[in-house]
Design a protein around this motif. Structure first.
Motif, PDB file in Angstrom:
ATOM      1  N   LEU A  87       0.805  -1.218   0.000  1.00 24.62           N
ATOM      2  CA  LEU A  87       0.000   0.000   0.000  1.00 24.62           C
ATOM      3  C   LEU A  87       0.838   1.267   0.000  1.00 24.62           C
ATOM      4  N   THR A  88       2.142   1.161  -0.295  1.00 27.33           N
ATOM      5  CA  THR A  88       3.019   2.327  -0.166  1.00 27.33           C
ATOM      6  C   THR A  88       3.454   2.930  -1.490  1.00 27.33           C
ATOM      7  N   ASP A  89       3.035   2.380  -2.613  1.00 26.66           N
ATOM      8  CA  ASP A  89       3.367   2.982  -3.902  1.00 26.66           C
ATOM      9  C   ASP A  89       2.651   4.328  -4.015  1.00 26.66           C
ATOM     10  N   GLU A  90       3.347   5.352  -4.484  1.00 27.11           N
ATOM     11  CA  GLU A  90       2.765   6.693  -4.539  1.00 27.11           C
ATOM     12  C   GLU A  90       1.793   6.866  -5.688  1.00 27.11           C
ATOM     13  N   VAL A  91       1.805   5.928  -6.645  1.00 26.36           N
ATOM     14  CA  VAL A  91       0.988   6.095  -7.840  1.00 26.36           C
ATOM     15  C   VAL A  91      -0.184   5.120  -7.886  1.00 26.36           C
ATOM     16  N   VAL A  92       0.070   3.851  -7.622  1.00 28.01           N
ATOM     17  CA  VAL A  92      -0.965   2.830  -7.774  1.00 28.01           C
ATOM     18  C   VAL A  92      -1.164   2.064  -6.468  1.00 28.01           C
ATOM     19  N   ALA A  93      -2.324   1.437  -6.360  1.00 26.36           N
ATOM     20  CA  ALA A  93      -2.643   0.566  -5.222  1.00 26.36           C
ATOM     21  C   ALA A  93      -3.610  -0.494  -5.722  1.00 26.36           C
ATOM     22  N   PRO A  94      -3.605  -1.666  -5.100  1.00 30.44           N
ATOM     23  CA  PRO A  94      -4.546  -2.709  -5.532  1.00 30.44           C
ATOM     24  C   PRO A  94      -5.988  -2.231  -5.419  1.00 30.44           C
ATOM     25  N   ARG A  95      -6.862  -2.761  -6.268  1.00 35.99           N
ATOM     26  CA  ARG A  95      -8.269  -2.433  -6.156  1.00 35.99           C
ATOM     27  C   ARG A  95      -8.872  -3.072  -4.912  1.00 35.99           C
ATOM     28  N   VAL A  96      -8.462  -4.325  -4.636  1.00 36.04           N
ATOM     29  CA  VAL A  96      -8.978  -5.051  -3.474  1.00 36.04           C
ATOM     30  C   VAL A  96      -7.817  -5.746  -2.774  1.00 36.04           C
ATOM     31  N   LEU A  97      -7.774  -5.644  -1.460  1.00 32.34           N
ATOM     32  CA  LEU A  97      -6.824  -6.378  -0.631  1.00 32.34           C
ATOM     33  C   LEU A  97      -7.615  -7.344   0.225  1.00 32.34           C
ATOM     34  N   ILE A  98      -7.275  -8.637   0.150  1.00 30.46           N
ATOM     35  CA  ILE A  98      -7.963  -9.681   0.911  1.00 30.46           C
ATOM     36  C   ILE A  98      -6.949 -10.318   1.850  1.00 30.46           C
ATOM     37  N   ASP A  99      -7.142 -10.135   3.138  1.00 24.54           N
ATOM     38  CA  ASP A  99      -6.182 -10.702   4.087  1.00 24.54           C
ATOM     39  C   ASP A  99      -6.732 -11.952   4.745  1.00 24.54           C
ATOM     40  N   SER A 100      -5.974 -13.052   4.638  1.00 28.58           N
ATOM     41  CA  SER A 100      -6.380 -14.341   5.205  1.00 28.58           C
ATOM     42  C   SER A 100      -5.517 -14.747   6.391  1.00 28.58           C
ATOM     43  N   SER A 101      -4.795 -13.817   6.967  1.00 29.88           N
ATOM     44  CA  SER A 101      -3.987 -14.099   8.148  1.00 29.88           C
ATOM     45  C   SER A 101      -4.882 -14.158   9.386  1.00 29.88           C
ATOM     46  N   THR A 102      -4.363 -14.759  10.457  1.00 33.69           N
ATOM     47  CA  THR A 102      -5.045 -14.707  11.752  1.00 33.69           C
ATOM     48  C   THR A 102      -4.368 -13.623  12.572  1.00 33.69           C
ATOM     49  N   VAL A 103      -4.982 -12.443  12.589  1.00 30.95           N
ATOM     50  CA  VAL A 103      -4.400 -11.295  13.291  1.00 30.95           C
ATOM     51  C   VAL A 103      -5.455 -10.668  14.190  1.00 30.95           C
ATOM     52  N   SER A 104      -5.036  -9.722  15.002  1.00 32.28           N
ATOM     53  CA  SER A 104      -5.959  -9.082  15.933  1.00 32.28           C
ATOM     54  C   SER A 104      -6.887  -8.131  15.188  1.00 32.28           C
ATOM     55  N   THR A 107      -5.252  -4.687  14.610  1.00 30.69           N
ATOM     56  CA  THR A 107      -4.387  -4.589  13.436  1.00 30.69           C
ATOM     57  C   THR A 107      -5.216  -4.529  12.162  1.00 30.69           C
ATOM     58  N   SER A 108      -6.271  -5.324  12.113  1.00 31.24           N
ATOM     59  CA  SER A 108      -7.133  -5.335  10.936  1.00 31.24           C
ATOM     60  C   SER A 108      -7.736  -3.958  10.697  1.00 31.24           C
ATOM     61  N   VAL A 109      -8.165  -3.274  11.758  1.00 28.54           N
ATOM     62  CA  VAL A 109      -8.709  -1.927  11.640  1.00 28.54           C
ATOM     63  C   VAL A 109      -7.668  -0.980  11.059  1.00 28.54           C
ATOM     64  N   LYS A 110      -6.431  -1.069  11.534  1.00 27.98           N
ATOM     65  CA  LYS A 110      -5.362  -0.191  11.057  1.00 27.98           C
ATOM     66  C   LYS A 110      -5.084  -0.408   9.579  1.00 27.98           C
ATOM     67  N   VAL A 111      -5.025  -1.673   9.172  1.00 31.43           N
ATOM     68  CA  VAL A 111      -4.740  -1.966   7.768  1.00 31.43           C
ATOM     69  C   VAL A 111      -5.923  -1.560   6.895  1.00 31.43           C
ATOM     70  N   ARG A 112      -7.141  -1.766   7.366  1.00 27.56           N
ATOM     71  CA  ARG A 112      -8.320  -1.339   6.609  1.00 27.56           C
ATOM     72  C   ARG A 112      -8.296   0.175   6.392  1.00 27.56           C
ATOM     73  N   ALA A 113      -7.935   0.920   7.423  1.00 21.81           N
ATOM     74  CA  ALA A 113      -7.876   2.376   7.304  1.00 21.81           C
ATOM     75  C   ALA A 113      -6.819   2.797   6.292  1.00 21.81           C
ATOM     76  N   ALA A 114      -5.660   2.131   6.340  1.00 20.80           N
ATOM     77  CA  ALA A 114      -4.596   2.455   5.387  1.00 20.80           C
ATOM     78  C   ALA A 114      -5.020   2.131   3.957  1.00 20.80           C
ATOM     79  N   ALA A 115      -5.728   1.014   3.795  1.00 18.52           N
ATOM     80  CA  ALA A 115      -6.214   0.637   2.468  1.00 18.52           C
ATOM     81  C   ALA A 115      -7.228   1.652   1.956  1.00 18.52           C
ATOM     82  N   THR A 116      -8.158   2.039   2.818  1.00 15.81           N
ATOM     83  CA  THR A 116      -9.182   3.008   2.422  1.00 15.81           C
ATOM     84  C   THR A 116      -8.550   4.324   1.993  1.00 15.81           C
ATOM     85  N   GLU A 117      -7.521   4.736   2.705  1.00 16.46           N
ATOM     86  CA  GLU A 117      -6.817   5.974   2.361  1.00 16.46           C
ATOM     87  C   GLU A 117      -6.224   5.922   0.957  1.00 16.46           C
TER      88      GLU A 117
END
Length: 313
Positions: A87-104, A107-117
């Motif tokens: 999610l750190t490329d300045e020009v492009v970002a994936p259309r959809v990110l699907i995370d299948s990890s077992t995390v808290s 953390t999921s909220v933080k990554v969702r917010a970063a993706a939405t941004e």
């Protein structure tokens, strides 16, 4: 979302025991997949199935859909918002990110917010299973996030396993998976206790588990764990340290939601004891060995052929 005239370009982050098998399923289904793993040689065998192996998560930023399956919360943050994260490329970002990890969920909220941004839709999609379950076509997936996005990528998720369940918005799939794994530990400890009870009373583990598995109390899981319990083959599918991590997450959720979990709390202590006894790299079915030791008996392999019920699909 799938268009046969313009097929999706898929990225996959994390090719451990689970991620490798799932990425392979997408490749075998005919999808174009590029993969990243922190240890590149673990991903390179996927090239034989047509995968492109990249050097950094950011190299997947231009993909339509990117899956991630990593070991822990810190790893998910690293591959998404850390140095050269997807999610750190300045020009492009994936259309959809699907995370299948077992995390808290935090953390999921933080990554969702970063993706939405970045304009990326985010789905939490933790899975239930292991490599042999994947090979048998019996993997199950819980998904949460925007319903419309789920419906767009549902066919991709169904390529991974037998069952995909949409469970709601935001991070609720994380709670579903954590609750599942807490139950996994409690059931395994209970199975160890009754199996040792039967053996100390003069019944072979093989005979007892055959009876149990054919009764109404038997399940896909008890049958699957029976070869390990009978023959003491603890080749790892899921280790005690990973199970302890999930108990920690589950009990943390229980505290925040004011839900008493006395059985889970007691089992968490027994998992910790197994780790203290040195069972850190073998399968968590080593809970059986600790139960035998606590009961004053030494368990021996019984060298019996036992069907685990997971023939490849």
């Amino acid at each position: 979302m799938t268009n046969t005239n313009n097929p999706l370009r898929i990225g996959w982050i994390g090719t451990g025991r689970m991620g490798f098998q799932l990425a392979a399923r997408l490749l075998k289904a005919g999808h174009e997949v590029a993969v990243y793993n922190r240890t590149r040689p673990k991903a390179e065998p996927l090239e034989e199935l047509g995968a492109v192996v990249v050097d950094q998560p950011i190299d997947l930023a231009d993909r339509d859909v990117v899956f991630s399956m990593v070991s822990a919360s810190a790893d998910l943050e690293a591959v998404t918002t850390g140095d050269a994260g997807v999610l750190t490329d300045e020009v492009v970002a994936p259309r959809v990110l699907i995370d299948s990890s077992t995390v808290s969920p935090v953390t999921s909220v933080k990554v969702r917010a970063a993706a939405t941004e970045r304009g990326t839709e985010f789905l939490a999609a933790p899975v239930s299973g292991n490599p042999k379950v994947i090979a048998a076509g019996k993997l199950t997936i819980a998904v949460s996030g925007p319903l419309a996005v789920y419906e767009e990528v549902e066919s991709l998720l169904h390529a991974l396993g037998r069952s995909v369940t949409y469970v709601g918005e935001d991070e609720v799939a994380r709670l579903v998976k954590i609750a599942h794994n807490v139950f996994l530990g409690v059931v395994t400890q209970s199975l160890a206790e009754i199996t040792v009870l039967a053996e100390k009373g003069g019944v072979s583990r093989a005979a007892f588990l055959e009876f149990l598995n054919d009764s109404v109390m038997g399940s896909v899981f008890t049958r699957y764990k029976s070869p390990a319990f009978v023959n003491l083959d603890f080749t790892p599918t899921f280790t005690n340290p990973l199970l302890r991590k999930d108990f920690d997450l589950g009990l943390e959720a229980a505290r925040s939601l004011e839900v008493p979990m006395p059985l889970a709390s007691a089992t968490a202590q027994l998992v910790a004891a197994a780790i203290g006894a040195g069972h850190v790299k073998d399968d968590f079915a080593t809970l059986l060995l600790e139960q035998g030791r606590n009961a004053g008996i030494t368990l021996e392999p019984q060298d019996v052929t036992v069907d685990d019920g997971l023939s490849p699909a």
